[in-house]
Structures are given as structure tokens and as C-alpha cells.
Design a protein around this motif. Structure first.
Motif, PDB file in Angstrom:
ATOM      1  N   SER A 126       7.469  35.501  -0.446  1.00 59.04           N
ATOM      2  CA  SER A 126       6.797  36.201  -0.002  1.00 59.04           C
ATOM      3  C   SER A 126       7.419  36.552   0.818  1.00 59.04           C
ATOM      4  CB  SER A 126       5.743  35.784   0.760  1.00 59.04           C
ATOM      5  OG  SER A 126       6.259  34.166   1.908  1.00 59.04           O
ATOM      6  N   GLY A 127       8.255  36.303   1.422  1.00 52.77           N
ATOM      7  CA  GLY A 127       9.147  37.071   1.628  1.00 52.77           C
ATOM      8  C   GLY A 127      10.270  37.475   1.026  1.00 52.77           C
ATOM      9  N   ILE A 128      10.276  37.803   0.420  1.00 54.13           N
ATOM     10  CA  ILE A 128      11.491  37.752  -0.821  1.00 54.13           C
ATOM     11  C   ILE A 128      10.723  39.626  -1.319  1.00 54.13           C
ATOM     12  CG2 ILE A 128      12.561  38.165  -3.285  1.00 54.13           C
ATOM     13  CD1 ILE A 128      13.795  34.965  -2.940  1.00 54.13           C
ATOM     14  N   MET A 129       9.287  38.206  -1.723  1.00 54.92           N
ATOM     15  CA  MET A 129       8.876  39.944  -2.687  1.00 54.92           C
ATOM     16  C   MET A 129       8.189  41.117  -1.672  1.00 54.92           C
ATOM     17  SD  MET A 129       8.689  39.453  -5.136  1.00 54.92           S
ATOM     18  CE  MET A 129       8.040  40.573  -6.189  1.00 54.92           C
ATOM     19  N   GLY A 130       7.576  40.369  -0.418  1.00 57.62           N
ATOM     20  CA  GLY A 130       7.010  41.829   0.948  1.00 57.62           C
ATOM     21  C   GLY A 130       8.785  42.333   0.827  1.00 57.62           C
ATOM     22  N   GLY A 150      10.287  46.574   2.890  1.00 56.34           N
ATOM     23  CA  GLY A 150      11.568  46.844   3.195  1.00 56.34           C
ATOM     24  C   GLY A 150      10.915  46.187   4.425  1.00 56.34           C
ATOM     25  N   ALA A 151      12.310  46.855   5.411  1.00 60.57           N
ATOM     26  CA  ALA A 151      12.204  45.787   6.821  1.00 60.57           C
ATOM     27  C   ALA A 151      11.073  45.258   7.354  1.00 60.57           C
ATOM     28  CB  ALA A 151      13.201  46.824   7.499  1.00 60.57           C
ATOM     29  N   ASP A 152      10.018  46.691   6.861  1.00 61.89           N
ATOM     30  CA  ASP A 152       8.395  46.374   7.416  1.00 61.89           C
ATOM     31  C   ASP A 152       7.931  44.903   6.840  1.00 61.89           C
ATOM     32  OD1 ASP A 152       9.177  48.805   8.724  1.00 61.89           O
ATOM     33  OD2 ASP A 152       7.788  50.027   6.906  1.00 61.89           O
ATOM     34  N   VAL A 153       8.503  44.633   6.414  1.00 64.17           N
ATOM     35  CA  VAL A 153       8.165  42.574   5.683  1.00 64.17           C
ATOM     36  C   VAL A 153       8.078  42.274   6.853  1.00 64.17           C
ATOM     37  CG1 VAL A 153      10.243  42.203   5.291  1.00 64.17           C
ATOM     38  CG2 VAL A 153       8.218  41.305   4.068  1.00 64.17           C
ATOM     39  N   LEU A 154       8.686  42.089   7.967  1.00 66.87           N
ATOM     40  CA  LEU A 154       8.488  41.397   8.973  1.00 66.87           C
ATOM     41  C   LEU A 154       6.781  41.367   9.798  1.00 66.87           C
ATOM     42  CD1 LEU A 154      12.732  42.031  10.786  1.00 66.87           C
ATOM     43  CD2 LEU A 154      10.936  39.555   8.558  1.00 66.87           C
ATOM     44  N   ALA A 155       6.095  42.244  10.316  1.00 69.69           N
ATOM     45  CA  ALA A 155       5.086  42.409  10.444  1.00 69.69           C
ATOM     46  C   ALA A 155       3.846  42.170   8.874  1.00 69.69           C
ATOM     47  CB  ALA A 155       4.593  43.736  10.430  1.00 69.69           C
ATOM     48  N   VAL A 156       3.718  41.626   7.945  1.00 66.37           N
ATOM     49  CA  VAL A 156       2.837  41.024   7.541  1.00 66.37           C
ATOM     50  C   VAL A 156       3.170  40.045   6.680  1.00 66.37           C
ATOM     51  CG1 VAL A 156       1.805  43.434   6.843  1.00 66.37           C
ATOM     52  CG2 VAL A 156       3.685  42.336   5.829  1.00 66.37           C
ATOM     53  N   TRP A 157       4.886  39.868   7.085  1.00 64.53           N
ATOM     54  CA  TRP A 157       5.369  38.244   6.095  1.00 64.53           C
ATOM     55  C   TRP A 157       4.695  36.817   6.775  1.00 64.53           C
ATOM     56  CZ3 TRP A 157      11.261  36.435   6.214  1.00 64.53           C
ATOM     57  CH2 TRP A 157      11.025  35.380   5.929  1.00 64.53           C
ATOM     58  N   PRO A 158       4.613  36.505   8.040  1.00 66.95           N
ATOM     59  CA  PRO A 158       3.974  35.769   8.321  1.00 66.95           C
ATOM     60  C   PRO A 158       2.389  35.592   7.491  1.00 66.95           C
ATOM     61  CG  PRO A 158       4.771  36.459  10.329  1.00 66.95           C
ATOM     62  CD  PRO A 158       4.712  37.590   9.051  1.00 66.95           C
ATOM     63  N   ARG A 159       1.071  36.480   7.664  1.00 69.26           N
ATOM     64  CA  ARG A 159      -0.290  36.533   7.241  1.00 69.26           C
ATOM     65  C   ARG A 159       0.601  35.900   5.664  1.00 69.26           C
ATOM     66  NH1 ARG A 159      -4.197  40.156   5.252  1.00 69.26           N
ATOM     67  NH2 ARG A 159      -5.896  38.763   5.210  1.00 69.26           N
TER      68      ARG A 159
END
Length: 74
Positions: free
Chosen positions: A22-26, A31-40
Motif C-alpha cells: 500500500s505504501g509503495i503503490m501509493g 508521491g509524497a502525498d501518500v502519507l495522507a492516505v496510506w493509513p486508510r
């Protein structure tokens, strides 16, 4: 291996795979905006990964055993 050990291993494997994928594909998609959606994304992915591992693990072992089986002596 005991059934309890196999299930616990699948919990660990599905956790690490869901977290990393989920982290890699996000990151690839956002890009760096993944941190906002990665936990969900991870919370959704982990139970799915666990259920899929319950289905695919026995099938994967059967296939691996078929491909690596020693020929039977006649």
C-alpha cells in the motif's frame, strides 16, 4: 507445522505485505502525498491480504510440491 503457527505466520506476512505494497503503490501514484492516505489504504488492504493468503497458501504449497516432487521409482 501446527495450524496455529501457519495462521500466525500469515498474520505477520499479510501485515508486512499490505503495509509495504500500500505504501509503495501509493507513493508511485501520489508521491509524497501518500502519507495522507496510506493509513486508510493499509487498514483496508490488511484484512483483504489475510483472507487471500488463507486461500492462496494451500494452493501455492500444492503447486510448489507438484513442481518439485521427485519422480516415483517404478
Amino acid at each position: 507445522m501446527s495450524k496455529k503457527t501457519i495462521i500466525l505466520a500469515q498474520v505477520f506476512i499479510s501485515f508486512s505485505m499490505a503495509l509495504s505494497m500500500s505504501g509503495i503503490m501509493g507513493f508511485i501514484a501520489l508521491g509524497a502525498d501518500v502519507l495522507a492516505v496510506w493509513p486508510r489504504s493499509f487498514i483496508i488492504a490488511w484484512p483483504i491480504a489475510f483472507v487471500v493468503s488463507q486461500i492462496l497458501t494451500p494452493l501455492s504449497f500444492k503447486l510448489a510440491n507438484m513442481l518439485t516432487a521427485e519422480p516415483r521409482a517404478a
